[in-house]
Enzyme design. Structure first.
Site, short mmCIF file in Angstrom:
data_model
loop_
_atom_site.label_atom_id
_atom_site.label_comp_id
_atom_site.label_asym_id
_atom_site.label_seq_id
_atom_site.Cartn_x
_atom_site.Cartn_y
_atom_site.Cartn_z
N GLU A 12 30.04 -5.37 -6.93
CA GLU A 12 30.75 -6.28 -6.03
C GLU A 12 30.59 -5.92 -4.55
O GLU A 12 30.83 -6.77 -3.69
CB GLU A 12 32.23 -6.36 -6.44
CG GLU A 12 32.38 -7.11 -7.76
CD GLU A 12 33.78 -7.02 -8.38
OE1 GLU A 12 34.13 -7.94 -9.13
OE2 GLU A 12 34.50 -6.03 -8.12
N ASP A 195 32.52 -15.73 -15.96
CA ASP A 195 32.69 -16.04 -17.39
C ASP A 195 33.87 -16.97 -17.54
O ASP A 195 34.58 -17.24 -16.57
CB ASP A 195 32.91 -14.74 -18.18
CG ASP A 195 34.17 -14.03 -17.74
OD1 ASP A 195 35.23 -14.32 -18.29
OD2 ASP A 195 34.10 -13.20 -16.79
N1 SAH Z 1 31.67 -3.87 -17.48
C1 SAH Z 1 32.81 -3.08 -17.08
C2 SAH Z 1 34.11 -3.78 -17.35
C3 SAH Z 1 34.29 -5.05 -16.54
S1 SAH Z 1 35.94 -5.60 -16.58
C4 SAH Z 1 32.78 -1.75 -17.85
O1 SAH Z 1 32.05 -1.62 -18.80
O2 SAH Z 1 33.52 -0.85 -17.44
C5 SAH Z 1 35.83 -7.08 -15.68
C6 SAH Z 1 35.90 -7.02 -14.17
O3 SAH Z 1 35.61 -8.31 -13.63
C7 SAH Z 1 37.28 -6.69 -13.61
O4 SAH Z 1 37.16 -6.00 -12.39
C8 SAH Z 1 37.95 -8.06 -13.43
O5 SAH Z 1 38.67 -8.16 -12.23
C9 SAH Z 1 36.81 -9.08 -13.44
N2 SAH Z 1 36.80 -10.06 -14.56
C10 SAH Z 1 35.77 -10.91 -14.79
N3 SAH Z 1 36.02 -11.66 -15.89
C11 SAH Z 1 37.22 -11.30 -16.37
C12 SAH Z 1 37.99 -11.69 -17.51
N4 SAH Z 1 37.53 -12.60 -18.37
N5 SAH Z 1 39.19 -11.09 -17.72
C13 SAH Z 1 39.65 -10.15 -16.86
N6 SAH Z 1 38.94 -9.72 -15.78
C14 SAH Z 1 37.74 -10.27 -15.51
#
Ligand code: SAH
Length: 227
Positions: A12, A195
């Site tokens: 980001e 998503d």
């Molecule tokens: N790929 C990362 C986890 C990502 S969590 C890992 O493996 O550690 C998702 C991140 O994107 C968070 O920072 C959140 O703010 C945002 N986000 C995007 N889609 C989301 C969803 N469906 N639910 C909650 N947060 C979401």
């Protein structure tokens, strides 16, 4: 003006670090990147995921680095079916969807002596809208629900949407809003949709995170040019 630009994940803020020459400062188990841009001092960081990490980083950017306003850039899941992957969305207000004190008769998301919904700064919203108009970009806006959960489930998604009338779900906005509001720092939370927060949302997330994160970060940089 001193401006904080905060993300949650490396993806980001990477587009910003690629464009700007920064000085790194390590603090509190994190890295803060300092630079100057268009007559402003900018402090950039990614907090790591979730409400606790993002609260910590926002507080440090304000209390230690003396940021006067905070812009959050990142990705999020869409709850509103009119929002598509890649769409840009800013919060008019934000709420914590995973706060449950209903046993005491409080509504979901409510904490006594705290705000239920946090409101983004009207002037920063105006600047964002003007920036979007100049760039011919459509900005969506509404309610962001934040919680320490990646939402990838239809039932959970529909519950959050209905309970809070929320349009978008993510994991940091409301906590950053809480910090900024408590410390009287104007804030603006921008998210590009990665998503749709339903079944298997993690697959879309993985596919679109970089593209959407970049869209959001570049917009924030353009916005700074209008501050
Ligand atoms: N790929 C990362 C986890 C990502 S969590 C890992 O493996 O550690 C998702 C991140 O994107 C968070 O920072 C959140 O703010 C945002 N986000 C995007 N889609 C989301 C969803 N469906 N639910 C909650 N947060 C979401």
């Amino acid at each position: 003006m001193k401006i904080a630009v905060l993300g949650a994940m490396p993806e980001e803020i990477k587009p910003l670090l690629e464009k700007l020459q920064t000085k790194k400062i390590k603090y509190a188990n994190n890295t803060f990147y300092l630079t100057n841009y268009k007559n402003h001092e900018i402090i950039i960081a990614y907090s790591k995921i979730g409400k606790v990490n993002s609260s910590l980083s926002a507080t440090i950017m304000i209390e230690k680095f003396k940021a006067e306003i905070l812009l959050f850039t990142g990705v999020a899941g869409a709850l509103d079916e009119n929002l598509k992957i890649g769409d840009m969305f800013y919060a008019k207000s934000l709420v914590q969807h995973d706060v449950d004190l209903t046993a005491f008769g409080h509504p979901f998301g409510y904490i006594s002596e705290s705000e239920h919904f946090y409101f983004a700064d009207k002037n920063l919203i105006k600047i964002a809208e003007n920036t979007a108009k100049k760039l011919d970009i459509k900005l969506h806006s509404g309610i962001i629900a934040s919680g320490d959960q990646f939402i990838s489930d239809e039932d959970k998604k529909n519950w959050i949407k209905k309970e809070f009338n929320a349009d978008v779900v993510e994991m940091e906005g409301a906590s950053v809003a809480c910090v900024c509001s408590s410390l009287n720092i104007p804030f603006f939370i921008l998210r590009a949709i990665s998503d749709e927060a339903g079944k298997k949302a993690e697959f879309d997330f993985e596919k679109f995170v970089i593209e959407s994160a970049e869209k959001s970060a570049i917009f924030v940089l353009k916005m700074i040019e209008n501050i």
